[in-house]
Design a protein around this motif. Structure first.
Motif, PDB file in Angstrom:
ATOM      1  N   ASP A   4       0.923  -1.110   0.150  1.00  9.79           N
ATOM      2  CA  ASP A   4       0.187   0.031  -0.346  1.00  9.79           C
ATOM      3  C   ASP A   4       0.904   1.214  -0.113  1.00  9.79           C
ATOM      4  O   ASP A   4       1.931   1.216   0.742  1.00  9.79           O
ATOM      5  CB  ASP A   4      -0.911   0.023   1.222  1.00  9.79           C
ATOM      6  CG  ASP A   4      -2.043   0.834   1.169  1.00  9.79           C
ATOM      7  OD1 ASP A   4      -1.749   2.124   0.702  1.00  9.79           O
ATOM      8  OD2 ASP A   4      -3.111   0.576   1.324  1.00  9.79           O
ATOM      9  N   GLU A  51       0.129   4.316   0.958  1.00  9.76           N
ATOM     10  CA  GLU A  51      -0.384   4.996   2.247  1.00  9.76           C
ATOM     11  C   GLU A  51       0.419   4.777   3.332  1.00  9.76           C
ATOM     12  O   GLU A  51       0.099   3.558   3.996  1.00  9.76           O
ATOM     13  CB  GLU A  51      -1.866   5.125   2.354  1.00  9.76           C
ATOM     14  CG  GLU A  51      -2.484   5.928   1.507  1.00  9.76           C
ATOM     15  CD  GLU A  51      -4.149   5.792   1.820  1.00  9.76           C
ATOM     16  OE1 GLU A  51      -4.370   6.145   3.092  1.00  9.76           O
ATOM     17  OE2 GLU A  51      -4.816   5.169   1.077  1.00  9.76           O
ATOM     18  N   LEU A  94      -1.760   4.103   6.523  1.00 15.35           N
ATOM     19  CA  LEU A  94      -2.652   2.886   6.637  1.00 15.35           C
ATOM     20  C   LEU A  94      -1.758   1.635   6.850  1.00 15.35           C
ATOM     21  O   LEU A  94      -2.284   0.661   7.557  1.00 15.35           O
ATOM     22  CB  LEU A  94      -3.274   2.778   5.006  1.00 15.35           C
ATOM     23  CG  LEU A  94      -4.136   1.749   5.036  1.00 15.35           C
ATOM     24  CD1 LEU A  94      -5.384   1.683   6.119  1.00 15.35           C
ATOM     25  CD2 LEU A  94      -5.245   1.676   3.719  1.00 15.35           C
ATOM     26  N   ASP A 131      -3.170  -2.985  -2.238  1.00 10.54           N
ATOM     27  CA  ASP A 131      -4.063  -1.682  -2.441  1.00 10.54           C
ATOM     28  C   ASP A 131      -4.463  -1.628  -3.931  1.00 10.54           C
ATOM     29  O   ASP A 131      -3.562  -2.071  -4.682  1.00 10.54           O
ATOM     30  CB  ASP A 131      -3.378  -0.418  -2.062  1.00 10.54           C
ATOM     31  CG  ASP A 131      -4.327   0.762  -2.299  1.00 10.54           C
ATOM     32  OD1 ASP A 131      -5.410   0.865  -1.867  1.00 10.54           O
ATOM     33  OD2 ASP A 131      -3.660   1.944  -2.497  1.00 10.54           O
ATOM     34  N   ALA A 168     -10.789   1.770  -2.312  1.00  7.77           N
ATOM     35  CA  ALA A 168     -11.630   3.003  -2.443  1.00  7.77           C
ATOM     36  C   ALA A 168     -12.836   2.918  -3.529  1.00  7.77           C
ATOM     37  O   ALA A 168     -13.699   3.778  -3.551  1.00  7.77           O
ATOM     38  CB  ALA A 168     -11.165   4.389  -2.276  1.00  7.77           C
ATOM     39  N   LYS A 215     -12.734   0.759   1.507  1.00  9.79           N
ATOM     40  CA  LYS A 215     -12.238   1.758   2.414  1.00  9.79           C
ATOM     41  C   LYS A 215     -13.334   2.795   2.470  1.00  9.79           C
ATOM     42  O   LYS A 215     -13.849   2.838   1.555  1.00  9.79           O
ATOM     43  CB  LYS A 215     -10.899   2.436   1.863  1.00  9.79           C
ATOM     44  CG  LYS A 215      -9.735   1.517   1.822  1.00  9.79           C
ATOM     45  CD  LYS A 215      -8.685   2.465   1.051  1.00  9.79           C
ATOM     46  CE  LYS A 215      -7.287   1.753   0.749  1.00  9.79           C
ATOM     47  NZ  LYS A 215      -6.356   2.484   0.034  1.00  9.79           N
ATOM     48  N   PRO A 216     -13.726   3.209   3.686  1.00 11.87           N
ATOM     49  CA  PRO A 216     -12.797   2.711   4.792  1.00 11.87           C
ATOM     50  C   PRO A 216     -13.311   1.808   5.448  1.00 11.87           C
ATOM     51  O   PRO A 216     -14.750   1.097   5.212  1.00 11.87           O
ATOM     52  CB  PRO A 216     -13.048   4.100   5.690  1.00 11.87           C
ATOM     53  CG  PRO A 216     -14.573   4.466   5.145  1.00 11.87           C
ATOM     54  CD  PRO A 216     -14.652   4.083   3.532  1.00 11.87           C
ATOM     55  N   PHE A 217     -12.479   0.646   6.322  1.00 13.94           N
ATOM     56  CA  PHE A 217     -12.814  -0.144   6.827  1.00 13.94           C
ATOM     57  C   PHE A 217     -12.238  -0.488   8.087  1.00 13.94           C
ATOM     58  O   PHE A 217     -11.259   0.123   8.424  1.00 13.94           O
ATOM     59  CB  PHE A 217     -12.471  -1.517   6.017  1.00 13.94           C
ATOM     60  CG  PHE A 217     -11.249  -1.590   5.783  1.00 13.94           C
ATOM     61  CD1 PHE A 217     -10.251  -2.225   6.493  1.00 13.94           C
ATOM     62  CD2 PHE A 217     -10.544  -0.908   4.507  1.00 13.94           C
ATOM     63  CE1 PHE A 217      -8.728  -2.212   6.427  1.00 13.94           C
ATOM     64  CE2 PHE A 217      -9.183  -0.905   4.297  1.00 13.94           C
ATOM     65  CZ  PHE A 217      -8.238  -1.510   5.304  1.00 13.94           C
ATOM     66  N   SER A 218     -12.832  -1.261   8.900  1.00 18.34           N
ATOM     67  CA  SER A 218     -12.091  -1.285  10.452  1.00 18.34           C
ATOM     68  C   SER A 218     -11.095  -2.335  10.254  1.00 18.34           C
ATOM     69  O   SER A 218     -11.160  -3.449   9.599  1.00 18.34           O
ATOM     70  CB  SER A 218     -13.319  -1.765  11.343  1.00 18.34           C
ATOM     71  OG  SER A 218     -12.958  -2.961  11.961  1.00 18.34           O
TER      72      SER A 218
END
Length: 133
Positions: A10, A12, A15, A54, A86, A107-110
């Protein structure tokens, strides 16, 4: 018992940090990379129990990495792939499925949702591998 090995790709950093911390707390061994080409390089060198990609990354997208993985005779070819994205459009899901993505998380996810998915995929994959030997 040997910890399960996960490749996390990923771009990011925040993240990646969050997911790595969460998964390490659950006992997984994580290898982090920042783009799709790095993911391909790692997949050629190491073996993993699960791959998290990602969708939108520099060099190669998660879908492109998965397409490459499923078409090459590499050790990780049949390993479950989770695609983080996303992009929730149906055409994106179809592209991901066609590439061989196992599961798609929008996304967003827990992080806990991710942990549950990781545990389930590894359990199912290992059962399949055990039965085929």
């Amino acid at each position: 018992m040997n910890p399960y090995r996960i490749l996390l790709a990923d771009d990011e950093a925040a993240l990646r940090f969050l997911l790595t911390e969460t998964l390490v707390d659950e006992g997984y061994e994580i290898t982090e990379v920042m783009d799709g080409q790095e993911a391909v390089n790692k997949l050629q060198q190491e073996t993993y129990d699960l791959i998290i990609l990602d969708y939108m990354m520099p060099e190669k997208t998660g879908v492109e990495v998965c397409e490459w993985l499923r078409s090459e005779a590499v050790a990780n070819r049949d390993v479950p792939v989770i695609l983080l994205t996303a992009k929730a459009l149906e055409k994106d899901r179809e592209k991901a499925n066609a590439a061989g993505v196992t599961t798609y998380i929008v996304k967003p996810f827990s992080p806990l949702q991710l942990v549950d998915t990781v545990e389930e995929l590894i359990r199912v994959h290992n059962k399949t591998v055990d039965n085929s030997q």
